[in-house]
Motif scaffolding. Structure first.
Motif, mmCIF file in Angstrom:
data_model
loop_
_atom_site.group_PDB
_atom_site.id
_atom_site.type_symbol
_atom_site.label_atom_id
_atom_site.label_comp_id
_atom_site.label_asym_id
_atom_site.label_seq_id
_atom_site.Cartn_x
_atom_site.Cartn_y
_atom_site.Cartn_z
ATOM 1 N N ALA A 48 9.840 -12.510 -9.617
ATOM 2 C CA ALA A 48 10.378 -12.334 -10.968
ATOM 3 C C ALA A 48 11.565 -11.385 -10.943
ATOM 4 O O ALA A 48 11.679 -10.525 -10.070
ATOM 5 C CB ALA A 48 9.302 -11.803 -11.904
ATOM 6 N N CYS A 49 12.443 -11.509 -11.935
ATOM 7 C CA CYS A 49 13.569 -10.577 -12.041
ATOM 8 C C CYS A 49 13.363 -9.591 -13.188
ATOM 9 O O CYS A 49 14.253 -8.798 -13.497
ATOM 10 C CB CYS A 49 14.890 -11.325 -12.202
ATOM 11 N N ALA A 50 12.189 -9.628 -13.803
ATOM 12 C CA ALA A 50 11.855 -8.675 -14.856
ATOM 13 C C ALA A 50 10.363 -8.386 -14.806
ATOM 14 O O ALA A 50 9.559 -9.238 -14.432
ATOM 15 C CB ALA A 50 12.230 -9.214 -16.235
ATOM 16 N N GLY A 51 10.005 -7.164 -15.199
ATOM 17 C CA GLY A 51 8.605 -6.786 -15.225
ATOM 18 C C GLY A 51 8.135 -6.177 -13.921
ATOM 19 O O GLY A 51 8.844 -6.208 -12.909
ATOM 20 N N PRO A 52 6.923 -5.645 -13.931
ATOM 21 C CA PRO A 52 6.404 -4.982 -12.743
ATOM 22 C C PRO A 52 5.915 -5.965 -11.689
ATOM 23 O O PRO A 52 5.670 -7.146 -11.977
ATOM 24 C CB PRO A 52 5.225 -4.178 -13.301
ATOM 25 N N LEU A 53 5.799 -5.457 -10.484
ATOM 26 C CA LEU A 53 5.046 -6.130 -9.431
ATOM 27 C C LEU A 53 3.604 -5.660 -9.567
ATOM 28 O O LEU A 53 3.358 -4.456 -9.704
ATOM 29 C CB LEU A 53 5.605 -5.741 -8.067
ATOM 30 N N VAL A 54 2.661 -6.581 -9.571
ATOM 31 C CA VAL A 54 1.243 -6.223 -9.701
ATOM 32 C C VAL A 54 0.504 -6.689 -8.451
ATOM 33 O O VAL A 54 0.676 -7.834 -8.023
ATOM 34 C CB VAL A 54 0.619 -6.861 -10.953
ATOM 35 N N ALA A 55 -0.274 -5.812 -7.885
ATOM 36 C CA ALA A 55 -1.110 -6.162 -6.728
ATOM 37 C C ALA A 55 -2.559 -5.879 -7.057
ATOM 38 O O ALA A 55 -2.873 -4.974 -7.838
ATOM 39 C CB ALA A 55 -0.690 -5.375 -5.489
ATOM 40 N N ALA A 56 -3.445 -6.657 -6.460
ATOM 41 C CA ALA A 56 -4.881 -6.479 -6.681
ATOM 42 C C ALA A 56 -5.616 -6.584 -5.358
ATOM 43 O O ALA A 56 -5.147 -7.219 -4.407
ATOM 44 C CB ALA A 56 -5.403 -7.523 -7.661
ATOM 45 N N ALA A 57 -6.766 -5.949 -5.308
ATOM 46 C CA ALA A 57 -7.665 -6.043 -4.160
ATOM 47 C C ALA A 57 -9.076 -6.250 -4.681
ATOM 48 O O ALA A 57 -9.457 -5.670 -5.702
ATOM 49 C CB ALA A 57 -7.594 -4.780 -3.304
ATOM 50 N N VAL A 58 -9.848 -7.084 -3.991
ATOM 51 C CA VAL A 58 -11.195 -7.435 -4.442
ATOM 52 C C VAL A 58 -12.135 -7.505 -3.244
ATOM 53 O O VAL A 58 -11.784 -8.086 -2.209
ATOM 54 C CB VAL A 58 -11.213 -8.800 -5.168
ATOM 55 N N VAL A 59 -13.314 -6.922 -3.399
ATOM 56 C CA VAL A 59 -14.416 -7.107 -2.453
ATOM 57 C C VAL A 59 -15.480 -7.914 -3.179
ATOM 58 O O VAL A 59 -16.054 -7.453 -4.168
ATOM 59 C CB VAL A 59 -15.013 -5.764 -1.974
ATOM 60 N N LEU A 60 -15.709 -9.120 -2.722
ATOM 61 C CA LEU A 60 -16.623 -10.036 -3.403
ATOM 62 C C LEU A 60 -18.065 -9.863 -2.930
ATOM 63 O O LEU A 60 -18.316 -9.443 -1.795
ATOM 64 C CB LEU A 60 -16.202 -11.479 -3.150
ATOM 65 N N PRO A 61 -19.024 -10.235 -3.768
ATOM 66 C CA PRO A 61 -20.420 -10.289 -3.325
ATOM 67 C C PRO A 61 -20.623 -11.491 -2.413
ATOM 68 O O PRO A 61 -19.780 -12.388 -2.339
ATOM 69 C CB PRO A 61 -21.196 -10.453 -4.639
ATOM 70 N N ALA A 62 -21.754 -11.503 -1.710
ATOM 71 C CA ALA A 62 -22.034 -12.603 -0.786
ATOM 72 C C ALA A 62 -22.229 -13.926 -1.526
ATOM 73 O O ALA A 62 -21.862 -14.990 -1.013
ATOM 74 C CB ALA A 62 -23.270 -12.277 0.048
ATOM 75 N N ARG A 63 -22.770 -13.856 -2.723
ATOM 76 C CA ARG A 63 -23.020 -15.080 -3.474
ATOM 77 C C ARG A 63 -21.720 -15.629 -4.038
ATOM 78 O O ARG A 63 -20.976 -14.920 -4.733
ATOM 79 C CB ARG A 63 -23.997 -14.814 -4.612
#
Length: 212
Positions: A36-51
């Motif tokens: 994008a040329c406007a707005g923030p860069l957003v990053a996420a991290a997730v640790v999922l359950p086994a199910r």
């Protein structure tokens, strides 16, 4: 380290293989808004359950409604999750590749549970302090990366929709700051606003033309 993933292992194949190898907290990390040329860069991290989480998939393959449903499911069921934002000025100062690396590091660092392995989408990221694997189209082949892509995408879409009210006329709620024809037309007519990335060529051009 070597481990084998069967082609028919499905979206959770990497997480299952890593679990068998002794890695019990596998984090997936991904970003939204790099192009994008406007707005923030957003990053996420997730640790999922086994199910497995029903309906989990690459965010780009999901409808907005499905992404919103899965956002609620992931945030309710994940063992840990985090999202961070890097504002346009910092993206300009760092450059997008460095900003991308920094955003992913910050997202993983903010997890309530420290992962013992990190999967990233696209390119290698150092500085996690644990083993990591970069995956081509990781959001389409690894569940935790897919979950991170959904969190990042939904978080950023909500931010850009809120910005549409603060900066009317740019239709941020429609294109979310990406360089569409509609966005460029408004940028050429009005010049950049406070959330544009000034180092981007198409934004800098409007400044040179006096559209400020």
């Amino acid at each position: 380290m070597a481990f084998v993933i069967r082609r028919d292992a499905g979206l959770y194949g990497y997480e299952r293989a890593l679990s068998r190898a002794g890695f019990t907290a596998v984090a997936g990390a991904d970003e939204a808004g790099r192009g994008a040329c406007a707005g923030p860069l957003v990053a996420a991290a997730v640790v999922l359950p086994a199910r497995p989480l029903e309906g989990l998939n690459d965010s780009k393959k999901l409808t907005q409604r499905a992404r919103e449903r899965l956002y609620d499911l992931i945030t309710a069921k994940a063992l840990a999750w985090a999202a961070v934002r890097i504002e346009p000025a910092e993206c300009d100062a760092l450059g997008m590749h460095v900003a991308n690396l920094e955003a992913l590091r910050r997202a993983v660092a903010r997890l309530d549970r420290r992962p013992d392995f990190v999967l990233t989408d696209g390119f290698p990221v150092d500085g996690f302090g644990v083993p990591t694997l970069a995956m081509w189209k990781g959001d389409a082949v690894a569940a935790s990366v897919a979950a991170a892509s959904i969190i990042a995408k939904v978080t950023r879409d909500r931010i850009m929709t809120a910005y549409a009210a603060e900066h009317p006329g740019y239709a941020f709620e429609v294109h979310k700051g990406y360089c569409t024809r509609e966005h460029q037309a408004e940028l050429d007519a009005q010049g950049p606003c406070a959330i544009h990335r000034m180092k981007w060529d198409n934004v800098a051009r409007t400044v040179r033309l006096g559209r400020t």
